[in-house]
Design a protein around this motif. Structure first.
Motif, PDB file in Angstrom:
ATOM      1  N   SER A  28    -108.585 -29.885  23.723  1.00 39.39           N
ATOM      2  CA  SER A  28    -107.561 -29.160  22.959  1.00 39.39           C
ATOM      3  C   SER A  28    -107.934 -27.685  22.807  1.00 39.39           C
ATOM      4  O   SER A  28    -107.059 -26.819  22.831  1.00 39.39           O
ATOM      5  CB  SER A  28    -107.343 -29.804  21.594  1.00 39.39           C
ATOM      6  OG  SER A  28    -108.462 -29.606  20.761  1.00 39.39           O
ATOM      7  N   LYS A  29    -109.229 -27.380  22.659  1.00 36.34           N
ATOM      8  CA  LYS A  29    -109.664 -25.978  22.581  1.00 36.34           C
ATOM      9  C   LYS A  29    -109.396 -25.252  23.897  1.00 36.34           C
ATOM     10  O   LYS A  29    -108.908 -24.123  23.899  1.00 36.34           O
ATOM     11  CB  LYS A  29    -111.160 -25.888  22.260  1.00 36.34           C
ATOM     12  CG  LYS A  29    -111.493 -25.942  20.823  1.00 36.34           C
ATOM     13  CD  LYS A  29    -110.826 -24.839  20.081  1.00 36.34           C
ATOM     14  CE  LYS A  29    -111.814 -24.063  19.266  1.00 36.34           C
ATOM     15  NZ  LYS A  29    -111.132 -23.180  18.330  1.00 36.34           N
ATOM     16  N   VAL A  30    -109.713 -25.895  24.999  1.00 41.88           N
ATOM     17  CA  VAL A  30    -109.483 -25.286  26.310  1.00 41.88           C
ATOM     18  C   VAL A  30    -108.000 -25.050  26.524  1.00 41.88           C
ATOM     19  O   VAL A  30    -107.584 -24.009  27.049  1.00 41.88           O
ATOM     20  CB  VAL A  30    -110.085 -26.172  27.431  1.00 41.88           C
ATOM     21  CG1 VAL A  30    -109.608 -25.733  28.789  1.00 41.88           C
ATOM     22  CG2 VAL A  30    -111.601 -26.146  27.369  1.00 41.88           C
ATOM     23  N   GLN A  31    -107.170 -25.977  26.091  1.00 34.45           N
ATOM     24  CA  GLN A  31    -105.733 -25.823  26.232  1.00 34.45           C
ATOM     25  C   GLN A  31    -105.233 -24.635  25.411  1.00 34.45           C
ATOM     26  O   GLN A  31    -104.402 -23.856  25.883  1.00 34.45           O
ATOM     27  CB  GLN A  31    -105.016 -27.090  25.791  1.00 34.45           C
ATOM     28  CG  GLN A  31    -103.515 -27.023  25.973  1.00 34.45           C
ATOM     29  CD  GLN A  31    -102.833 -28.305  25.535  1.00 34.45           C
ATOM     30  OE1 GLN A  31    -103.453 -29.184  24.934  1.00 34.45           O
ATOM     31  NE2 GLN A  31    -101.557 -28.415  25.813  1.00 34.45           N
ATOM     32  N   SER A  32    -105.753 -24.446  24.206  1.00 33.84           N
ATOM     33  CA  SER A  32    -105.321 -23.307  23.395  1.00 33.84           C
ATOM     34  C   SER A  32    -105.788 -21.994  24.016  1.00 33.84           C
ATOM     35  O   SER A  32    -105.079 -20.992  23.952  1.00 33.84           O
ATOM     36  CB  SER A  32    -105.811 -23.439  21.952  1.00 33.84           C
ATOM     37  OG  SER A  32    -107.209 -23.343  21.883  1.00 33.84           O
ATOM     38  N   TYR A  33    -106.968 -21.990  24.625  1.00 34.76           N
ATOM     39  CA  TYR A  33    -107.423 -20.786  25.333  1.00 34.76           C
ATOM     40  C   TYR A  33    -106.520 -20.493  26.522  1.00 34.76           C
ATOM     41  O   TYR A  33    -106.204 -19.343  26.805  1.00 34.76           O
ATOM     42  CB  TYR A  33    -108.874 -20.929  25.804  1.00 34.76           C
ATOM     43  CG  TYR A  33    -109.896 -20.885  24.705  1.00 34.76           C
ATOM     44  CD1 TYR A  33    -109.739 -20.057  23.595  1.00 34.76           C
ATOM     45  CD2 TYR A  33    -111.034 -21.674  24.758  1.00 34.76           C
ATOM     46  CE1 TYR A  33    -110.681 -20.023  22.585  1.00 34.76           C
ATOM     47  CE2 TYR A  33    -111.983 -21.650  23.749  1.00 34.76           C
ATOM     48  CZ  TYR A  33    -111.806 -20.823  22.677  1.00 34.76           C
ATOM     49  OH  TYR A  33    -112.724 -20.776  21.675  1.00 34.76           O
ATOM     50  N   GLY A  34    -106.105 -21.527  27.219  1.00 37.46           N
ATOM     51  CA  GLY A  34    -105.198 -21.349  28.358  1.00 37.46           C
ATOM     52  C   GLY A  34    -103.871 -20.755  27.929  1.00 37.46           C
ATOM     53  O   GLY A  34    -103.322 -19.866  28.589  1.00 37.46           O
ATOM     54  N   THR A  35    -103.354 -21.224  26.812  1.00 40.40           N
ATOM     55  CA  THR A  35    -102.101 -20.677  26.283  1.00 40.40           C
ATOM     56  C   THR A  35    -102.270 -19.216  25.904  1.00 40.40           C
ATOM     57  O   THR A  35    -101.411 -18.382  26.202  1.00 40.40           O
ATOM     58  CB  THR A  35    -101.650 -21.494  25.055  1.00 40.40           C
ATOM     59  OG1 THR A  35    -101.516 -22.858  25.440  1.00 40.40           O
ATOM     60  CG2 THR A  35    -100.333 -20.988  24.508  1.00 40.40           C
ATOM     61  N   ILE A  37    -104.447 -17.057  27.138  1.00 39.20           N
ATOM     62  CA  ILE A  37    -104.575 -16.274  28.362  1.00 39.20           C
ATOM     63  C   ILE A  37    -103.218 -16.087  29.020  1.00 39.20           C
ATOM     64  O   ILE A  37    -102.896 -15.005  29.523  1.00 39.20           O
ATOM     65  CB  ILE A  37    -105.593 -16.936  29.320  1.00 39.20           C
ATOM     66  CG1 ILE A  37    -106.993 -16.799  28.735  1.00 39.20           C
ATOM     67  CG2 ILE A  37    -105.517 -16.331  30.716  1.00 39.20           C
ATOM     68  CD1 ILE A  37    -108.042 -17.619  29.432  1.00 39.20           C
ATOM     69  N   ASN A  38    -102.368 -17.104  28.988  1.00 39.88           N
ATOM     70  CA  ASN A  38    -101.025 -17.002  29.554  1.00 39.88           C
ATOM     71  C   ASN A  38    -100.208 -15.949  28.807  1.00 39.88           C
ATOM     72  O   ASN A  38     -99.563 -15.100  29.425  1.00 39.88           O
ATOM     73  CB  ASN A  38    -100.326 -18.356  29.507  1.00 39.88           C
ATOM     74  CG  ASN A  38     -99.003 -18.343  30.219  1.00 39.88           C
ATOM     75  OD1 ASN A  38     -98.831 -17.663  31.227  1.00 39.88           O
ATOM     76  ND2 ASN A  38     -98.056 -19.093  29.696  1.00 39.88           N
ATOM     77  N   TYR A  39    -100.208 -15.998  27.474  1.00 42.07           N
ATOM     78  CA  TYR A  39     -99.479 -15.002  26.687  1.00 42.07           C
ATOM     79  C   TYR A  39     -99.989 -13.587  26.961  1.00 42.07           C
ATOM     80  O   TYR A  39     -99.212 -12.648  27.096  1.00 42.07           O
ATOM     81  CB  TYR A  39     -99.583 -15.297  25.197  1.00 42.07           C
ATOM     82  CG  TYR A  39     -98.669 -16.381  24.718  1.00 42.07           C
ATOM     83  CD1 TYR A  39     -97.321 -16.398  25.061  1.00 42.07           C
ATOM     84  CD2 TYR A  39     -99.137 -17.398  23.911  1.00 42.07           C
ATOM     85  CE1 TYR A  39     -96.476 -17.394  24.625  1.00 42.07           C
ATOM     86  CE2 TYR A  39     -98.300 -18.408  23.468  1.00 42.07           C
ATOM     87  CZ  TYR A  39     -96.982 -18.397  23.827  1.00 42.07           C
ATOM     88  OH  TYR A  39     -96.151 -19.387  23.394  1.00 42.07           O
ATOM     89  N   THR A  74    -100.627 -13.463  18.799  1.00 38.43           N
ATOM     90  CA  THR A  74    -102.041 -13.125  18.892  1.00 38.43           C
ATOM     91  C   THR A  74    -102.318 -11.941  17.972  1.00 38.43           C
ATOM     92  O   THR A  74    -101.988 -10.802  18.297  1.00 38.43           O
ATOM     93  CB  THR A  74    -102.434 -12.768  20.341  1.00 38.43           C
ATOM     94  OG1 THR A  74    -101.526 -11.776  20.820  1.00 38.43           O
ATOM     95  CG2 THR A  74    -102.359 -13.971  21.245  1.00 38.43           C
TER      96      THR A  74
END
Length: 102
Positions: A28-35, A37-39, A74
């Motif tokens: 879940s942490k990696v997924q939030s980092y991915g989001t 980075i996408n933004y 962010t």
């Protein structure tokens, strides 16, 4: 001997629950980092487009509001973004106004 077998099974079961929980947390942490980075990539691209349009003397207020909305997700980027529109406005004047030429 039977107690040692039961205890080892219980310990292994609890250990597997702990490892599974940690794995889910990490994913879940990696997924939030991915989001995030996408933004940030979207904001970067939109900012580059905005600067290009402003340098061509083509104001694009809708793009500014879109970027402002995206930066709300962010907080650190939002703090920097609040200063950016004034920088764009001040840089859109001819150099003679900035440097007293002419």
């Amino acid at each position: 001997m039977k107690n040692l077998g039961k205890i080892s099974v219980i310990v292994l079961f609890l250990l597997s629950i702990f490892v599974g929980s940690f794995t889910v947390y990490s994913i879940s942490k990696v997924q939030s980092y991915g989001t995030l980075i996408n933004y940030l990539g979207i904001v970067r691209g939109a900012t580059q487009r905005l600067v290009k349009l402003e340098l061509q003397q083509q104001p694009h207020d809708e793009l500014i509001s879109t970027i402002s909305f995206m930066t709300l997700k962010t907080p650190t980027v939002n703090t920097v973004w609040k200063k950016f529109p004034m920088l764009i406005i001040s840089s859109s004047f001819p150099p003679s106004i900035h440097y007293g030429i002419g």
